[in-house]
Design a protein around this motif. Structure first.
Motif, PDB file in Angstrom:
ATOM      1  N   PRO A  54      51.845  30.638  44.122  1.00  0.00           N
ATOM      2  CA  PRO A  54      52.160  31.801  43.825  1.00  0.00           C
ATOM      3  C   PRO A  54      52.159  33.066  44.965  1.00  0.00           C
ATOM      4  O   PRO A  54      51.161  32.796  45.842  1.00  0.00           O
ATOM      5  CB  PRO A  54      51.481  32.149  42.517  1.00  0.00           C
ATOM      6  CG  PRO A  54      51.396  31.110  42.028  1.00  0.00           C
ATOM      7  CD  PRO A  54      50.918  30.081  43.052  1.00  0.00           C
ATOM      8  N   PRO A  72      54.628  36.184  36.978  1.00  0.00           N
ATOM      9  CA  PRO A  72      53.274  36.702  37.269  1.00  0.00           C
ATOM     10  C   PRO A  72      53.526  38.162  37.580  1.00  0.00           C
ATOM     11  O   PRO A  72      54.480  38.708  37.945  1.00  0.00           O
ATOM     12  CB  PRO A  72      52.987  36.115  38.501  1.00  0.00           C
ATOM     13  CG  PRO A  72      54.368  35.625  39.103  1.00  0.00           C
ATOM     14  CD  PRO A  72      55.172  35.132  37.965  1.00  0.00           C
ATOM     15  N   LYS A 117      47.474  23.628  41.982  1.00  0.00           N
ATOM     16  CA  LYS A 117      48.151  23.347  40.754  1.00  0.00           C
ATOM     17  C   LYS A 117      47.817  22.024  40.181  1.00  0.00           C
ATOM     18  O   LYS A 117      47.699  21.119  40.805  1.00  0.00           O
ATOM     19  CB  LYS A 117      49.734  23.509  40.644  1.00  0.00           C
ATOM     20  CG  LYS A 117      50.248  24.984  41.409  1.00  0.00           C
ATOM     21  CD  LYS A 117      51.894  24.965  41.298  1.00  0.00           C
ATOM     22  CE  LYS A 117      52.221  26.373  41.430  1.00  0.00           C
ATOM     23  NZ  LYS A 117      53.685  26.429  41.491  1.00  0.00           N
ATOM     24  N   MET A 155      48.509  34.972  37.789  1.00  0.00           N
ATOM     25  CA  MET A 155      49.389  34.491  38.752  1.00  0.00           C
ATOM     26  C   MET A 155      50.170  33.352  38.709  1.00  0.00           C
ATOM     27  O   MET A 155      51.019  32.980  39.162  1.00  0.00           O
ATOM     28  CB  MET A 155      48.854  34.605  40.260  1.00  0.00           C
ATOM     29  CG  MET A 155      48.385  35.910  40.495  1.00  0.00           C
ATOM     30  SD  MET A 155      49.578  37.397  40.304  1.00  0.00           S
ATOM     31  CE  MET A 155      50.820  37.005  41.620  1.00  0.00           C
ATOM     32  N   ARG A 156      49.553  32.404  37.619  1.00  0.00           N
ATOM     33  CA  ARG A 156      50.228  31.177  37.171  1.00  0.00           C
ATOM     34  C   ARG A 156      51.443  31.373  36.227  1.00  0.00           C
ATOM     35  O   ARG A 156      52.081  30.191  35.888  1.00  0.00           O
ATOM     36  CB  ARG A 156      49.207  29.928  36.804  1.00  0.00           C
ATOM     37  CG  ARG A 156      48.059  29.775  37.808  1.00  0.00           C
ATOM     38  CD  ARG A 156      48.646  29.080  39.144  1.00  0.00           C
ATOM     39  NE  ARG A 156      48.071  28.802  40.181  1.00  0.00           N
ATOM     40  CZ  ARG A 156      47.307  27.981  40.303  1.00  0.00           C
ATOM     41  NH1 ARG A 156      47.517  26.929  39.466  1.00  0.00           N
ATOM     42  NH2 ARG A 156      46.271  27.811  41.256  1.00  0.00           N
ATOM     43  N   GLN A 201      45.356  35.318  48.099  1.00  0.00           N
ATOM     44  CA  GLN A 201      46.421  34.325  47.733  1.00  0.00           C
ATOM     45  C   GLN A 201      46.415  33.104  48.535  1.00  0.00           C
ATOM     46  O   GLN A 201      47.078  32.034  48.227  1.00  0.00           O
ATOM     47  CB  GLN A 201      47.581  35.457  48.471  1.00  0.00           C
ATOM     48  CG  GLN A 201      48.758  34.671  48.285  1.00  0.00           C
ATOM     49  CD  GLN A 201      50.038  35.578  49.273  1.00  0.00           C
ATOM     50  OE1 GLN A 201      49.949  36.873  48.991  1.00  0.00           O
ATOM     51  NE2 GLN A 201      50.990  34.934  50.063  1.00  0.00           N
ATOM     52  N   GLN A 210      54.835  32.226  34.249  1.00  0.00           N
ATOM     53  CA  GLN A 210      56.068  32.094  35.045  1.00  0.00           C
ATOM     54  C   GLN A 210      56.817  33.435  35.357  1.00  0.00           C
ATOM     55  O   GLN A 210      57.585  33.084  36.463  1.00  0.00           O
ATOM     56  CB  GLN A 210      57.098  31.812  33.707  1.00  0.00           C
ATOM     57  CG  GLN A 210      58.732  31.467  33.947  1.00  0.00           C
ATOM     58  CD  GLN A 210      58.837  30.193  34.534  1.00  0.00           C
ATOM     59  OE1 GLN A 210      57.886  29.307  34.650  1.00  0.00           O
ATOM     60  NE2 GLN A 210      59.905  29.702  34.856  1.00  0.00           N
TER      61      GLN A 210
END
Length: 803
Positions: free
Chosen positions: A12, A297, A381, A292-293, A375, A295
């Protein structure tokens, strides 16, 4: 999917903005450009300025003076009217860069004020600002949340004002600014010009008493009232402000389930580490990574940092960007493939000359740099996240495998599962091993174990059966049974090209198959019957009915069914996003949408009935776990209960009675309860389960799951599970099945320390199978169990699974 695939998976991107709570200068094209040069993706701006604020205060002062000077009662005086905006009241205009701004409505209004004059003035201010913002082309608008000190009446009044405002700005995305908990709320009134300070005392005494004691969920409860009054408007969402110390995990998860589109991170939320750098606690990192995960965010807004640095420093002014990323920004960006998202506006605005324009090596934006560091260092994931990209919270109708012929792509999705087929192969291998070890007599006559894969699709289980035979050294005779004429073609090709003609492929409905054909024209039996007919709720794709219909071919003495049994499970959940999607469908396309059990990869949800974990993610954080070592799943263990169970093969007496009922003979009874002869009523089920509710919440429906025992023998059990409590232990990273969601037409409010009682039925009329569900809420007061609310009786009969 192998490890190399996961390395290319884009992470993301953080869209980060700068929010100056007390703007020191008007927003201009140059200021927006300067913010992008510094690395921000957006900046914020108020709609109106101090000049307008002063006009409103002057108007209020004149009105109060008129009341004091007049002998007439206050209700005889006309309420003050704010004249239209003047050019000196606002610095905004319909410019090309307006879409790069997040605009804020005035923080000094009080829509929930018990003083009717203050509330009236606040509504006028808001409507003037919204109308002008919409005219200018603003997309994203933030409105201060309700003042919680005014109690429930104030929240209801605020909600009505927001509903009214939504109708005046048809394209605006409205975000309600809410504190994460009630410790720091919009009631702070730091501005001496806050309208709440001018509320008359006679109106405040009642609201203060009504406000009651603050609780951690008080802020969420106010938001729930607002969005309920606004009927889950899809243009209404949350701007959530994080405190320095995050609240309990239950409240964090509740906000996670809500439509948070902006996440405000005040400077006060940052800590200073040993090197003097500004950092966030591990708990904050965990919460941000989890958000942030989603769909969709949220954008991140850094607030309370003061003005943009270097606004008045000529050495910080950068030349017009040429669209190339600077080395610093390129390092901050996540690795991208050709299909990855485009650079953010801030990244596109960076220049190779940026570092040369600075007069020293000090970082002018340390907080921004830190978020860019986060970030770059997000946890990888999971398998499910990589596979499920794009499927999160996306509604899918359950399959109709008996009435419809599936497409090849549907089979292909199932076959990508890295766990399911390996577990099936293990189960078949253990069944073969036990068959030989127990010296059972096979049905083949030559010592080969007869294996039939019924509903074989494109043949993955056939391949696994042959692999199990090879690994155990036990010979098999394999039959592949499939009704889909298109899949039948592919099975025959596999038999020639991949299986060296070891398989007998039969095109028929498994229930019509008479068994292996023998040389004398009769039909033999099957020793091991293998199927993958399970659905998201175990039995919702008619596995019981199909396996009942093919059981006549199974060896009656020693026959093995894989799976041997399966159970359906559910738990009450809050999932505003999914419910809102169903509501939209019910209004525009399908009035029966709330009577359909939807298959959906549930992501943005909150389990309403939970129990503490022995070691939660919070304790991991406190014990020093690194963010990339954390499990980003829900940190509280849900209470998931078993609805019912099916086992195979059935006792012959049950099938014999079913056969008597089929056709409506007198000895078969008087027919079925819901129509038909009742031949399938042995597959009806019902349950009534109670779930404890620890914290207040809203139930939008039931999340459904299943567990199955594929085989249980001398070497133990081989099991699969989608149950969030047991999946990690039994079949981690399995992706073949998404959960099922049983929605409620009307969301049910649940008080803290209450109970939810769910009644559910699996019904049949011999032609189709459907579900019915009813949810009730109870609370025990003074030893008496009081019913608080009852849902509609939902029924999926109209869309039931056809037999």
């Amino acid at each position: 999917m192998d490890a190399s695939d996961s390395m290319d998976e884009p992470m993301p991107i953080f869209y980060i903005g700068h929010h100056e709570t007390s703007p020191s200068m008007a927003v201009s094209e140059e200021l927006i450009q300067h913010g992008q040069d510094l690395g921000y993706d957006m900046i914020t701006a108020p709609i109106t300025n101090s000049h307008f604020h002063g006009r409103v205060l002057e108007l209020l002062g004149s009105y109060n003076q008129a009341l004091a000077d007049s002998s007439l009662p206050s209700d005889a005086q006309p309420l003050p009217l704010i004249p239209a905006l003047e050019p000196s009241d606002t610095n905004l205009g319909p410019t090309d860069s307006i879409s790069q701004l997040v605009v804020f409505a005035s923080s000094w209004i009080d829509l929930s004020s018990p003083d009717p004059v203050i509330a009236y003035l606040s509504r006028q201010v808001l409507n003037l600002e919204i109308a002008y913002a919409a005219f200018c082309g603003v997309v994203t608008l933030v409105i201060p949340g309700p003042r919680l000190s005014h109690g429930s009446n104030g929240v209801a009044q605020y909600a009505r004002a927001i509903k009214e405002a939504l109708s005046s700005g048809g394209y605006l995305q409205v975000h309600i600014l809410m504190p994460m908990d009630s410790c720091r709320s919009a009631d702070s009134q730091e501005d001496v010009g806050d309208l709440a300070r001018f509320a008359r005392p006679e109106y405040l005494s009642g609201s203060s008493a009504q406000a009651g004691r603050p609780g951690p969920f008080r802020s969420w409860d106010a938001w729930n009232t607002v969005r309920s009054v606004c009927k889950y408007n899809n243009r209404l969402s949350i701007a959530l402000e994080t405190p320095r110390r995050l609240p309990c995990l239950a409240l964090q998860t509740r906000w996670y389930s809500e439509p948070v589109r902006l996440l405000l991170i005040p400077s006060s939320s940052f800590l200073t580490n040993a090197r003097g750098s500004s950092v966030l606690s591990k708990a904050h990192q965990h919460f941000i990574f989890r958000m942030m995960r989603l769909q969709r965010p949220p954008w991140l807004l850094l607030s309370g940092l003061g003005p943009l640095p270097g606004v008045d420093d000529p050495n910080m002014i950068m030349t017009y960007p040429d669209g190339h990323l600077s080395p610093r920004t390129a390092a901050d960006a996540s690795p991208r493939s050709s299909m990855s998202p485009s650079p953010t506006p801030a990244e596109a605005a960076q220049m190779p000359k940026t570092s040369k324009k600075k007069t020293n090596n000090a970082d002018p934006t340390p907080h921004l740099s830190y978020l860019r560091y986060l970030q770059r260092n997000q946890p990888p994931k999971t398998m499910i996240e990589r596979f499920g990209g794009g499927f999160q919270d996306y509604l899918q109708s359950p399959l109709q495998p008996l009435s419809d012929n599936l497409e090849s792509i549907t089979y292909e999705v199932f076959e990508k599962d890295p766990i399911k087929y390996a577990w099936y192969e293990n189960a078949i291998a253990q069944g073969l091993y036990d068959w030989k070890a127990q010296q059972k007599t096979t049905s083949s006559g030559d010592g080969s174990v007869v294996v039939a894969v019924v509903g074989s699709g494109r043949g993955p289980l056939v391949t696994r059966a042959l692999n199990a035979s090879k690994s155990t050294g036990i010979p098999v005779r394999v039959y592949a049974i499939e009704k889909n004429p298109n899949a039948y073609v592919l099975l025959q090709r596999h038999n020639v090209e991949d299986w060296t003609r070891q398989v007998t492929v039969v095109k028929t409905d498994m229930r019509a198959w008479k068994g292996p054909s023998l040389a004398d024209g009769t039909f033999g039996k099957v020793d091991i019957l293998v199927s993958e007919l399970l659905g998201s709720f175990a039995d919702n794709e008619l596995s019981p009915e199909c396996l009942d219909g093919v059981q006549h071919v199974l060896n009656p003495q020693d026959g093995i069914s894989i799976p041997a049994s399966y159970t359906a499970h559910f738990t009450p959940i809050a999932t505003p996003r999914v419910w809102s999607d169903i509501f939209s469908r019910s209004v525009t396309a399908d009035p029966t949408a709330f009577d359909i059990p939807w298959v959906v990869m549930l992501q943005q949800l909150d389990y309403l009935s939970t129990e503490p974990q022995t070691e939660s993610s919070q304790s991991q954080l406190l014990n020093g776990a690194k963010p990339n070592q954390l499990n980003l799943e829900a940190p509280l263990t849900p209470v998931v209960q078993t609805a019912w169970k099916f086992s195979h093969p059935l006792h012959p007496s049950i099938l014999a009675q079913s056969s008597l009922r089929r056709g409506g003979s007198a000895i078969g009874g008087g027919g079925g309860f819901t129509g038909g002869d009742g031949a399938n009523e042995h597959n009806t089920r019902d349950c009534c389960l109670t779930f404890p509710i620890q914290e207040q919440g809203v139930c939008h429906g039931l999340g459904g799951y299943f567990e199955t025992v594929l085989y249980s023998g001398t070497q133990g059990s081989v099991e699969l599970s989608t149950n969030p409590v047991t999946m990690e232990q039994k079949s981690k990273d399995m992706i073949s099945w998404f959960p099922i969601f049983f929605p409620l037409k009307t969301p049910m409010h649940l008080p803290a320390k209450s109970e939810v009682q769910v009644s559910m039925w699996r019904q049949t009329d011999d032609r189709k199978v459907w579900y019915e569900w009813l949810v009730e809420s109870f609370m025990t007061v003074d030893g008496r169990r009081i019913r608080l609310s009852t849902s509609d009786l939902h029924s999926s009969k109209a869309s039931g699974c056809l037999m």
